[in-house]
Design an enzyme around this catalytic site. Structure first.
Site, PDB file in Angstrom:
ATOM      1  N   TYR A 261       0.803  -0.985   0.015  1.00 23.47           N
ATOM      2  CA  TYR A 261       0.045   0.038  -0.114  1.00 23.47           C
ATOM      3  C   TYR A 261       1.051   1.086   0.053  1.00 23.47           C
ATOM      4  CZ  TYR A 261      -4.106  -2.808   0.793  1.00 23.47           C
ATOM      5  OH  TYR A 261      -4.954  -3.758   0.851  1.00 23.47           O
ATOM      6  N   GLU A 262       0.374   2.484  -0.533  1.00 21.74           N
ATOM      7  CA  GLU A 262       0.846   3.738  -0.702  1.00 21.74           C
ATOM      8  C   GLU A 262       1.504   4.125   0.431  1.00 21.74           C
ATOM      9  OE1 GLU A 262       0.295   7.798  -2.615  1.00 21.74           O
ATOM     10  OE2 GLU A 262      -1.050   6.221  -2.940  1.00 21.74           O
ATOM     11  N   SER A 263       1.142   3.918   1.610  1.00 23.59           N
ATOM     12  CA  SER A 263       1.487   4.409   3.129  1.00 23.59           C
ATOM     13  C   SER A 263       2.623   3.533   3.446  1.00 23.59           C
ATOM     14  CB  SER A 263       0.212   3.902   3.902  1.00 23.59           C
ATOM     15  OG  SER A 263      -0.246   2.630   4.320  1.00 23.59           O
TER      16      SER A 263
ATOM     17  N   GLY B 204       0.075   8.340  -5.790  1.00 26.69           N
ATOM     18  CA  GLY B 204       1.324   7.591  -6.289  1.00 26.69           C
ATOM     19  C   GLY B 204       1.260   7.105  -7.663  1.00 26.69           C
TER      20      GLY B 204
END
Length: 290
Positions: free
Chosen positions: A87-89, A167
């Site tokens: 995930y982008e986090s 992203g």
């Protein structure tokens, strides 16, 4: 050139094939199938199931929130048990106890293989070429797989202002391939000219003198069927339709002269087991199913 084809059977399904679909109206309901006599499949369920099947044999997926999350979680239970979700986090190898509502949801942390800083995620994982599939959504897409997630209408006075890139640019440039799930298949969403190019595919990037690592969009899953291309220099083409949908319907719903594969497959409708897993195990709280 290799022409991708749709699955002729639903991989990972343990239940017998579903009953023949009822005739219905246009749009998602035309594509929506019934796994049983009284079991109507929603557009979200249809898209999630079909997208999950496309992840067979894929290992590492950079997933966006929403339908990509549903598809990757269902794939983990069916066709891709060893899938690793990023995930982008910065969460890598996520094993959430329930579906995350945002990329910063705390449920992503518990049980994850790793949590990286943003520079490490984008600089090492993405730019290092470690992502097999980037899974994105979009408001608009063109024939080359360029995406718009910024504005509908003119930039200075848009009709709709959208979330923007996030992203997406890095995912497009560095993933080996990109899958896109689109809730709407109409000439406004599948457009000859994007209102704004948020996320350029490799063809557009190369024209600007930039050489990305990946092949860009290779699959687009919609309420009408599946569009595909093999890589740079190719347009998206129709390779499969949902039962009850015709090639002419898809071409009429597309804002450019859509190429059509020599043999257009028919997407098998969701099975009873795929729907059970999606509804009872993946998203029982209806976070994204609707």
């Amino acid at each position: 050139m290799t022409t991708p084809t749709a699955h002729t059977t639903a991989p990972g399904a343990s239940a017998p094939g579903p009953a023949a679909p009822h005739a219905s109206g246009g749009g998602a309901r035309t594509a929506g199938q019934t796994a049983g006599a009284e079991d109507t499949v929603t557009s979200s369920e249809l898209l999630s199931v079909v997208a999950s099947r496309e992840l067979a044999s894929r290992r590492t997926v950079f997933a966006g929130i929403g339908l990509p999350t549903l598809a990757t979680e269902l794939a983990h239970l069916t066709v891709a048990p060893d899938i690793e979700v990023v995930y982008e986090s910065g969460v890598c190898g996520a094993h959430p106890s329930q579906l995350p509502e945002t990329i910063a949801d705390a449920v992503l942390i518990s049980g994850a293989e790793a949590v990286l800083s943003m520079p490490a995620l984008f600089g090492c994982v993405l730019q290092g070429g470690h992502i097999d599939v980037g899974f994105l959504g979009a408001a608009q897409i063109d024939r080359w797989g360029n995406l718009n997630t910024s504005v509908i209408g003119e930039w200075d006075s848009p009709q709709v202002r959208l979330p923007g890139s996030g992203g997406g640019i890095e995912v497009m440039a560095n993933s080996r391939e990109v899958f896109v799930v689109m809730r709407r298949h109409n000439p406004r969403s599948f457009t000859g000219t994007l209102d704004f190019c948020t996320t350029p595919g490799p063809d557009r990037a190369l024209a600007e003198g930039i050489r990305p690592l990946g092949t860009g969009v290779t699959r687009v899953i919609t309420e009408l069927g599946i569009l595909a291309r093999d890589g740079v220099g190719e347009e998206l083409r129709l390779v499969a339709v949902h039962p009850g949908v015709t090639v002419d319907q898809v071409r009429a719903a597309t804002g450019w002269d859509l190429e059509v594969a020599d043999e257009v497959g028919t997407v098998p409708p969701p099975t009873a087991e795929e729907l059970r897993l999606l509804r009872e195990d993946v998203d029982p709280g209806r976070v994204y199913l609707r």
